[in-house]
Enzyme design. Structure first.
Site, PDB file in Angstrom:
ATOM      1  N   ARG A  51      13.712  14.260 -15.266  1.00 21.98           N
ATOM      2  CA  ARG A  51      13.537  13.232 -14.223  1.00 21.98           C
ATOM      3  C   ARG A  51      13.526  13.901 -12.852  1.00 21.98           C
ATOM      4  O   ARG A  51      12.773  13.546 -11.971  1.00 21.98           O
ATOM      5  CB  ARG A  51      14.640  12.164 -14.293  1.00 21.98           C
ATOM      6  CG  ARG A  51      14.645  11.246 -13.073  1.00 21.98           C
ATOM      7  CD  ARG A  51      15.354   9.910 -13.267  1.00 21.98           C
ATOM      8  NE  ARG A  51      16.568   9.991 -14.045  1.00 21.98           N
ATOM      9  CZ  ARG A  51      17.727  10.534 -13.609  1.00 21.98           C
ATOM     10  NH1 ARG A  51      17.825  11.016 -12.388  1.00 21.98           N
ATOM     11  NH2 ARG A  51      18.774  10.577 -14.412  1.00 21.98           N
ATOM     12  N   TYR A 103      -3.667  -4.693  -2.020  1.00 21.98           N
ATOM     13  CA  TYR A 103      -3.668  -4.768  -3.482  1.00 21.98           C
ATOM     14  C   TYR A 103      -2.649  -5.817  -3.964  1.00 21.98           C
ATOM     15  O   TYR A 103      -1.537  -5.894  -3.432  1.00 21.98           O
ATOM     16  CB  TYR A 103      -3.330  -3.382  -4.044  1.00 21.98           C
ATOM     17  CG  TYR A 103      -3.225  -3.356  -5.546  1.00 21.98           C
ATOM     18  CD1 TYR A 103      -4.362  -3.406  -6.343  1.00 21.98           C
ATOM     19  CD2 TYR A 103      -1.985  -3.314  -6.169  1.00 21.98           C
ATOM     20  CE1 TYR A 103      -4.259  -3.408  -7.717  1.00 21.98           C
ATOM     21  CE2 TYR A 103      -1.875  -3.316  -7.547  1.00 21.98           C
ATOM     22  CZ  TYR A 103      -3.021  -3.359  -8.313  1.00 21.98           C
ATOM     23  OH  TYR A 103      -2.928  -3.367  -9.675  1.00 21.98           O
ATOM     24  N   ASP A 175      -2.610   3.640   1.610  1.00 18.34           N
ATOM     25  CA  ASP A 175      -3.015   3.605   0.203  1.00 18.34           C
ATOM     26  C   ASP A 175      -4.466   4.083   0.174  1.00 18.34           C
ATOM     27  O   ASP A 175      -5.375   3.384   0.609  1.00 18.34           O
ATOM     28  CB  ASP A 175      -2.876   2.172  -0.344  1.00 18.34           C
ATOM     29  CG  ASP A 175      -3.280   2.069  -1.819  1.00 18.34           C
ATOM     30  OD1 ASP A 175      -4.069   2.911  -2.296  1.00 18.34           O
ATOM     31  OD2 ASP A 175      -2.820   1.127  -2.489  1.00 18.34           O
ATOM     32  N   LYS A 200      -6.835   5.350 -11.146  1.00 14.95           N
ATOM     33  CA  LYS A 200      -8.223   5.071 -10.763  1.00 14.95           C
ATOM     34  C   LYS A 200      -9.021   6.376 -10.663  1.00 14.95           C
ATOM     35  O   LYS A 200      -9.006   7.139 -11.613  1.00 14.95           O
ATOM     36  CB  LYS A 200      -8.225   4.272  -9.464  1.00 14.95           C
ATOM     37  CG  LYS A 200      -7.179   3.132  -9.418  1.00 14.95           C
ATOM     38  CD  LYS A 200      -7.467   2.014 -10.400  1.00 14.95           C
ATOM     39  CE  LYS A 200      -6.315   1.033 -10.561  1.00 14.95           C
ATOM     40  NZ  LYS A 200      -5.791   0.426  -9.346  1.00 14.95           N
TER      41      LYS A 200
HETATM   42  C1  LIG Z   1      -4.609  -0.166  -8.958  1.00 20.59           C
HETATM   43  C2  LIG Z   1      -4.158  -0.074  -7.564  1.00 20.59           C
HETATM   44  C3  LIG Z   1      -2.797   0.029  -7.251  1.00 20.59           C
HETATM   45  C4  LIG Z   1      -1.717  -0.018  -8.325  1.00 20.59           C
HETATM   46  O1  LIG Z   1      -1.765   1.090  -9.163  1.00 20.59           O
HETATM   47  P1  LIG Z   1      -1.264   1.067 -10.709  1.00 20.59           P
HETATM   48  O2  LIG Z   1      -1.545   2.455 -11.158  1.00 20.59           O
HETATM   49  O3  LIG Z   1      -2.052   0.023 -11.401  1.00 20.59           O
HETATM   50  O4  LIG Z   1       0.181   0.729 -10.665  1.00 20.59           O
HETATM   51  C5  LIG Z   1      -2.443   0.146  -5.923  1.00 20.59           C
HETATM   52  N1  LIG Z   1      -3.365   0.158  -4.941  1.00 20.59           N
HETATM   53  C6  LIG Z   1      -4.677   0.051  -5.205  1.00 20.59           C
HETATM   54  C7  LIG Z   1      -5.646   0.071  -4.077  1.00 20.59           C
HETATM   55  C8  LIG Z   1      -5.116  -0.066  -6.511  1.00 20.59           C
HETATM   56  O5  LIG Z   1      -6.420  -0.185  -6.769  1.00 20.59           O
END
Ligand SMILES: *Cc1c(COP(=O)(O)O)cnc(C)c1O
Length: 394
Positions: A51, A103, A175, A200
């Protein structure tokens, strides 16, 4: 003559993790272990418990820090784990200023969890700097940006906001999921923390859930490390390995998918059944100039709107190539319906106020031949147009 640093395309392959120093392996070794034998209790080794640190996860954390030009990287079990852990640097009485069409999962964390800990927030349209400035309070500690935003692809001026933040003693979080470090480097624009859903584009193959954070300086790195180790939502070694593998092809995937997205966006904006196309690569997009100045391309995600839910239903039933699902940033093109998927957590009035209507679709462009997608969409739009006429007629 001093050598120039490598460009990102090269750095994806030629970074500090290129070769394992012990075996020479060119693929980072997968270290599946929870604990580590200590040879000497007076001198602990580098690792004690996974961890707190794992060599495979370390490699990924090192690579993302190098790519973003940050002080230190952190890998988490999901994008939401990265985002919520990083936001836990806020304390009772602090205020968070955040993009309004953020998001859906982030919206949920900010509206349902943080208030229970006495952390307040204000959603703002970050396309106008005056709006951001006007909403900074004495207790604002973090300004949280998503640009392009999800799903309306609104553009916020990262440099302008980061400057405002510094003047007001706030941190800037970005983000950067839609852009990746290949297309946009928020730390260079003055941001303090960069966050990713590595689920993604970064991993890119729809085969794992992962998140990353990059801290721009030592002090923030120490705070995030403390929270990562305390909360414990770390990325396992297997998934760290998958993300590392995905990263190697990130540049070519982003380049190809962005080119296709531009072509598809242009096709959609010329089609009579499409009401609006949201893509920062179109020069009638209101954020076109700001986006162009702060990034290396418009990316591979676009949104477009049809007349209503009925047209969306018909379109999605007829579109054959795209996967119809939540998520984005994969080798296969993904079509999603924000009103009922990513933004289902947002009440309908809030959604509509933000322009996320029942006619809106989001497309993440993959690696198919764009001509095939255009042909497929042409047929699906024809069907969607017919279904709306039938509704109106009878
Ligand atoms: C998918 C997404 C998230 C969340 O990510 P996870 O891996 O699904 O927890 C946060 N911000 C954006 C812009 C996203 O597309």
């Amino acid at each position: 003559m001093e050598k120039q640093p490598f460009q990102l395309q090269t750095k994806l392959l030629h970074n500090t993790q290129k070769v394992d120093p012990i075996t020479g392996a060119v693929s980072v070794p997968l270290n599946r272990t929870s604990t580590y034998h200590q040879f000497d209790f007076d001198n602990y080794g580098k690792y004690d418990y996974s961890r707190s640190g794992n060599p495979t996860r370390d490699s990924l954390e090192q690579v993302i820090a190098e790519l973003d030009g940050g002080y230190k990287g952190f890998a988490f079990a999901s994008g939401m784990a990265a985002i919520s852990t990083a936001l836990m640097i806020l304390s009772k009485g602090d205020h968070l200023l955040i993009s309004e069409d953020v998001y859906g999962g982030t919206y949920r964390f900010v509206t349902k969890v943080l208030p229970r800990f006495g952390v307040d927030h204000t959603f703002v349209d970050m396309t106008q700097l005056e709006n951001v400035a006007a909403n900074i309070q004495d207790n604002t500690k973090v300004i949280y940006i998503e640009t392009p935003s999800n799903p309306l692809m609104k553009i916020a001026d990262i440099q302008g906001i980061a400057k405002l933040a510094k003047e007001n003693d706030c941190l800037t979080f970005v983000d950067n999921t839609f852009m990746t470090p290949i297309l946009q480097k928020p730390l260079e624009l003055g941001a303090d923390v960069v966050l990713y859903s590595a689920t993604k584009f970064i991993s890119g193959h729809s085969d794992c859930i992962a998140g990353l954070a990059v801290a721009g300086n030592k002090e923030l790195a120490e705070q995030i490390y403390f929270l990562q180790n305390t909360i414990g939502a770390v990325l396992g070694p297997d998934d760290s390995w998958l993300v590392l593998r995905g990263l190697k092809t990130l540049y070519v995937r982003m380049a190809q998918s962005s080119r296709s997205a531009q072509q598809i966006a242009e096709f959609l904006s010329n089609h009579p059944a499409v009401k609006e196309v949201y893509y920062p690569g179109l020069n009638n997009h209101p954020g076109w100039a700001v986006h162009r100045a702060q990034s290396h391309g418009p990316g591979a995600v676009l949104s477009f709107s049809l007349t209503d839910e009925q047209a969306v239903r018909s379109f999605t039933q007829h579109a054959e190539i795209t996967v119809f699902s939540v998520s984005l940033g994969a080798v296969e093109s993904i079509l999603s319906y924000p009103a009922k998927m990513s933004h289902a957590a947002m009440p309908k009035e809030e959604r509509e106020k933000r322009g996320i209507t029942d006619g809106l679709l989001r497309l993440s462009v993959g690696l198919e031949n764009p001509d095939d997608i255009i042909k497929d969409f042409e047929a699906a739009l024809h069907a969607a147009g017919r279904s709306s006429e039938i509704e109106i007629g009878g």
